[in-house]
Design a protein around this motif. Structure first.
Motif, mmCIF file in Angstrom:
data_model
loop_
_atom_site.group_PDB
_atom_site.id
_atom_site.type_symbol
_atom_site.label_atom_id
_atom_site.label_comp_id
_atom_site.label_asym_id
_atom_site.label_seq_id
_atom_site.Cartn_x
_atom_site.Cartn_y
_atom_site.Cartn_z
ATOM 1 N N MET A 1 0.914 -0.992 -0.011
ATOM 2 C CA MET A 1 0.068 0.019 -0.066
ATOM 3 C C MET A 1 0.938 1.204 -0.016
ATOM 4 S SD MET A 1 -3.301 1.146 0.032
ATOM 5 C CE MET A 1 -2.770 2.762 -1.045
ATOM 6 N N LEU A 2 0.871 1.922 -1.415
ATOM 7 C CA LEU A 2 1.762 3.287 -1.241
ATOM 8 C C LEU A 2 0.938 4.272 -1.173
ATOM 9 C CD1 LEU A 2 4.123 1.700 -4.254
ATOM 10 C CD2 LEU A 2 4.290 1.235 -1.844
ATOM 11 N N ILE A 3 1.556 5.216 -0.409
ATOM 12 C CA ILE A 3 0.626 6.563 -0.346
ATOM 13 C C ILE A 3 1.655 7.704 -0.605
ATOM 14 C CG2 ILE A 3 -1.032 7.785 1.218
ATOM 15 C CD1 ILE A 3 -1.444 5.233 2.775
ATOM 16 N N ALA A 4 1.167 8.619 -1.613
ATOM 17 C CA ALA A 4 2.137 9.840 -1.837
ATOM 18 C C ALA A 4 1.302 10.946 -1.776
ATOM 19 C CB ALA A 4 2.854 9.656 -3.138
ATOM 20 N N GLY A 5 1.879 12.217 -1.175
ATOM 21 C CA GLY A 5 1.345 13.389 -1.612
ATOM 22 C C GLY A 5 2.464 14.448 -2.223
ATOM 23 N N GLY A 6 1.936 15.046 -3.457
ATOM 24 C CA GLY A 6 2.500 15.947 -3.930
ATOM 25 C C GLY A 6 3.833 15.275 -4.765
ATOM 26 N N SER A 7 4.946 16.046 -4.240
ATOM 27 C CA SER A 7 6.363 15.427 -4.817
ATOM 28 C C SER A 7 6.618 14.223 -3.916
ATOM 29 C CB SER A 7 7.227 16.587 -4.747
ATOM 30 O OG SER A 7 7.522 17.139 -3.290
ATOM 31 N N GLY A 8 5.722 13.954 -3.071
ATOM 32 C CA GLY A 8 6.271 12.604 -2.462
ATOM 33 C C GLY A 8 6.182 11.440 -3.435
ATOM 34 N N GLY B 1 9.032 -7.355 -13.150
ATOM 35 C CA GLY B 1 8.034 -8.343 -13.285
ATOM 36 C C GLY B 1 6.991 -8.692 -12.034
ATOM 37 N N HIS B 2 7.204 -7.681 -11.065
ATOM 38 C CA HIS B 2 6.205 -8.088 -10.011
ATOM 39 C C HIS B 2 4.789 -7.805 -10.441
ATOM 40 C CE1 HIS B 2 5.238 -7.750 -5.774
ATOM 41 N NE2 HIS B 2 4.438 -6.899 -6.021
ATOM 42 N N ALA B 3 4.219 -9.005 -10.220
ATOM 43 C CA ALA B 3 2.558 -8.800 -10.253
ATOM 44 C C ALA B 3 1.694 -9.240 -9.025
ATOM 45 C CB ALA B 3 2.512 -10.238 -11.397
ATOM 46 N N GLY B 4 2.153 -8.975 -7.867
ATOM 47 C CA GLY B 4 1.753 -9.191 -6.954
ATOM 48 C C GLY B 4 0.827 -7.934 -6.601
ATOM 49 N N VAL B 5 -0.053 -8.014 -5.496
ATOM 50 C CA VAL B 5 -1.024 -6.977 -5.180
ATOM 51 C C VAL B 5 -0.524 -5.690 -4.796
ATOM 52 C CG1 VAL B 5 -2.804 -6.293 -3.634
ATOM 53 C CG2 VAL B 5 -2.839 -8.743 -4.274
ATOM 54 N N LEU B 6 -0.679 -4.658 -5.428
ATOM 55 C CA LEU B 6 -0.074 -3.280 -5.142
ATOM 56 C C LEU B 6 -1.065 -2.093 -5.400
ATOM 57 C CD1 LEU B 6 3.370 -2.221 -6.305
ATOM 58 C CD2 LEU B 6 1.403 -0.790 -6.583
ATOM 59 N N SER B 7 -1.171 -1.325 -4.331
ATOM 60 C CA SER B 7 -2.094 -0.134 -4.408
ATOM 61 C C SER B 7 -1.484 1.169 -4.031
ATOM 62 C CB SER B 7 -3.131 -0.269 -3.742
ATOM 63 O OG SER B 7 -4.060 -1.501 -3.915
ATOM 64 N N LEU B 8 -1.704 2.107 -5.057
ATOM 65 C CA LEU B 8 -1.059 3.454 -5.002
ATOM 66 C C LEU B 8 -2.268 4.666 -4.782
ATOM 67 C CD1 LEU B 8 1.068 5.848 -4.683
ATOM 68 C CD2 LEU B 8 1.052 5.883 -7.453
ATOM 69 N N LEU B 9 -2.228 5.215 -3.581
ATOM 70 C CA LEU B 9 -3.110 6.377 -3.231
ATOM 71 C C LEU B 9 -2.198 7.588 -3.506
ATOM 72 C CD1 LEU B 9 -5.680 7.507 -2.078
ATOM 73 C CD2 LEU B 9 -4.960 6.947 0.087
ATOM 74 N N TYR B 10 -2.578 8.463 -4.309
ATOM 75 C CA TYR B 10 -1.752 9.668 -4.454
ATOM 76 C C TYR B 10 -2.555 10.862 -4.536
ATOM 77 C CZ TYR B 10 1.398 12.308 -7.808
ATOM 78 O OH TYR B 10 2.309 13.534 -8.161
ATOM 79 N N TYR B 11 -2.266 11.879 -3.523
ATOM 80 C CA TYR B 11 -2.812 13.233 -3.480
ATOM 81 C C TYR B 11 -2.046 14.316 -4.162
ATOM 82 C CZ TYR B 11 -5.451 11.051 0.435
ATOM 83 O OH TYR B 11 -6.056 10.164 0.999
ATOM 84 N N ALA C 1 -11.750 6.268 4.498
ATOM 85 C CA ALA C 1 -12.726 5.939 3.191
ATOM 86 C C ALA C 1 -11.818 5.832 1.778
ATOM 87 C CB ALA C 1 -13.624 6.737 3.029
ATOM 88 N N HIS C 2 -10.853 6.509 1.779
ATOM 89 C CA HIS C 2 -9.990 6.694 0.670
ATOM 90 C C HIS C 2 -9.340 5.280 0.372
ATOM 91 C CE1 HIS C 2 -9.472 11.341 0.512
ATOM 92 N NE2 HIS C 2 -10.801 10.823 0.397
ATOM 93 N N LEU C 3 -9.164 4.485 1.353
ATOM 94 C CA LEU C 3 -8.541 2.959 1.270
ATOM 95 C C LEU C 3 -9.523 2.037 0.694
ATOM 96 C CD1 LEU C 3 -6.393 3.225 4.479
ATOM 97 C CD2 LEU C 3 -5.642 3.633 1.928
ATOM 98 N N ASP C 4 -10.897 2.364 0.737
ATOM 99 C CA ASP C 4 -11.945 1.452 0.486
ATOM 100 C C ASP C 4 -11.637 1.147 -1.201
ATOM 101 O OD1 ASP C 4 -12.869 1.634 2.940
ATOM 102 O OD2 ASP C 4 -14.578 2.804 2.358
ATOM 103 N N GLY C 5 -11.745 -0.163 -1.364
ATOM 104 C CA GLY C 5 -11.545 -0.902 -2.861
ATOM 105 C C GLY C 5 -10.163 -0.788 -3.417
ATOM 106 N N LEU C 6 -9.037 -0.373 -2.494
ATOM 107 C CA LEU C 6 -7.563 -0.504 -2.680
ATOM 108 C C LEU C 6 -6.877 -1.371 -1.871
ATOM 109 C CD1 LEU C 6 -6.431 3.340 -2.794
ATOM 110 C CD2 LEU C 6 -6.769 1.921 -4.719
ATOM 111 N N VAL C 7 -7.277 -1.508 -0.808
ATOM 112 C CA VAL C 7 -6.571 -2.542 0.162
ATOM 113 C C VAL C 7 -7.661 -3.413 1.039
ATOM 114 C CG1 VAL C 7 -6.176 -0.988 2.186
ATOM 115 C CG2 VAL C 7 -4.809 -3.046 1.883
ATOM 116 N N GLN C 8 -7.515 -4.894 0.961
ATOM 117 C CA GLN C 8 -8.573 -5.440 1.784
ATOM 118 C C GLN C 8 -8.273 -5.362 3.504
ATOM 119 O OE1 GLN C 8 -8.736 -9.339 0.275
ATOM 120 N NE2 GLN C 8 -10.129 -8.956 -1.326
#
Length: 362
Positions: A148-155, A170-180, A221-228
């Protein structure tokens, strides 16, 4: 018999001693600015602009460069107005690029001297100074848990290095990015992110535009649907202090702080400033034989105001490049308010303020 590395080290010291006070590098620069006895220098090979106020510099480092891990940063040194300035920037490219180049992506900040300079003045062929890669904000050697990767701006920049590295491997595992981001125009790497996440069925991307209709700050709520299950994921967050504090609070609530990795791109909120009526004392910079009346600002700010140019990088206590010796006096940590002892010790002058008389070995 002396080892080869020891022989080289002794030879380097001897050459520098013979060419004092400037060292041999000053004599090599007119022939080739990439040449150095022991310092890392990098030539800009290409320039792109992910947004109107950011610039990506692809550079070829000299032989002293030892490589990096995705998520790490370097201290960049440039000369501005005859003064060498140093700031920290994350590497944004995949580690071990096949072409031997490295990349930093710099967003111009309102009061950022070096970031504004690079955005305005960087040119192909320009040579800048670098440190070796630093930082612990890196992926594990083997990625097995969901990310679960979370970034804000230039982060987004160190996280982009992680994404590029994982995609190349070739990483095909579960990965989510939440970017503000503030708005669509501020979305660094927008097109590449869409391409990367479109190519991986287990990767999920959500961009929150905080200043557009419906945008908001980080919330659960922003994580809903991104990470179980956030507590089962490896969590990486990079960005402003408010974002990091909010994610940290949620992880504390869920009991998964041990799975959280943080990288701050802006300073943490400092303790309350000292009462102007209580500010007193004198700063003594003994090596430079200069003195200044203490005005309550950080020791780094006051040293620069006195005409000194101590090394500094992040200016928020992360990179430790401004560490110097305090030989006497008490200082206050601007992040926590904690007071130091009155004796000799190493301190970080970017996050320290004098309490009365202070003597520094600068």
């Amino acid at each position: 018999m002396l080892s080869g590395s020891l022989n080289r080290a002794l030879g380097s010291r001897l050459v520098n001693a013979l060419t004092a006070p400037h060292g041999v590098d000053r004599f090599l620069e007119p022939f080739n600015p990439m040449w150095s006895v022991d310092k890392i220098r990098a030539r800009i090979e290409s320039i792109t602009r992910p947004t109107a106020d950011s610039v990506s510099l692809r550079m070829r480092p000299n032989r002293h460069w030892k490589g990096f891990l995705a998520g790490q940063y370097v201290r960049v040194q440039v000369e501005i107005g005859g003064v060498r300035r140093s700031r920290c920037y994350s590497l944004s490219d995949a580690q071990a690029a096949h072409d031997g180049l490295i990349e930093i992506t710099v967003k111009a900040q309102d009061e950022g001297l070096v970031s504004a300079y690079l955005n305005r003045n960087a040119r192909v062929g320009m040579v800048i100074g670098l440190s070796q890669a630093e930082g612990e904000f890196v992926l594990p050697q083997a990625v097995s848990a969901p990310l679960m990767l979370i970034a804000g701006g230039s982060g987004i920049t160190p996280i982009m290095a992680m994404l590029r590295t994982l995609a190349r491997g070739g990483h095909a595992g579960v990965l989510s990015l939440l970017y503000y981001v503030r708005n669509a125009a501020d979305t660094i790497f927008a097109d590449e992110l869409i391409e990367l996440f479109g190519a991986q069925p287990e990767w999920k991307l959500r961009v929150i535009r905080t200043r557009e209709s419906g945008g908001s700050r980080f919330g659960r709520a922003h994580l809903d649907g991104l990470v179980q299950d956030l507590a089962a994921a490896e969590i990486y967050v990079c960005g402003p202090a408010a974002l990091i504090d909010a994610v940290s609070a949620l992880c504390a609530e869920l009991g998964c702080e041990s799975r959280l990795r943080l990288e701050r791109f802006t300073a943490t909120s400092t303790s309350a400033p000292a009462d102007p009526d209580t500010i007193s004392g004198e700063l003594r910079f003994v090596r430079s034989e200069r003195y200044a009346a203490n005005d309550g600002r950080s020791l780094l700010d006051q040293a620069e105001a006195a005409g000194l140019r101590p090394e500094s990088g992040c200016r928020m206590g992360i990179c430790h490049s401004c560490t110097c010796r305090k030989t006497s006096g008490v200082v206050r940590d601007l992040r926590s308010g904690r007071l130091s002892s009155s004796g000799e010790e190493d301190i970080q002058i970017c996050v320290s303020a004098a309490v009365g008389d202070v003597t520094l070995d600068i």
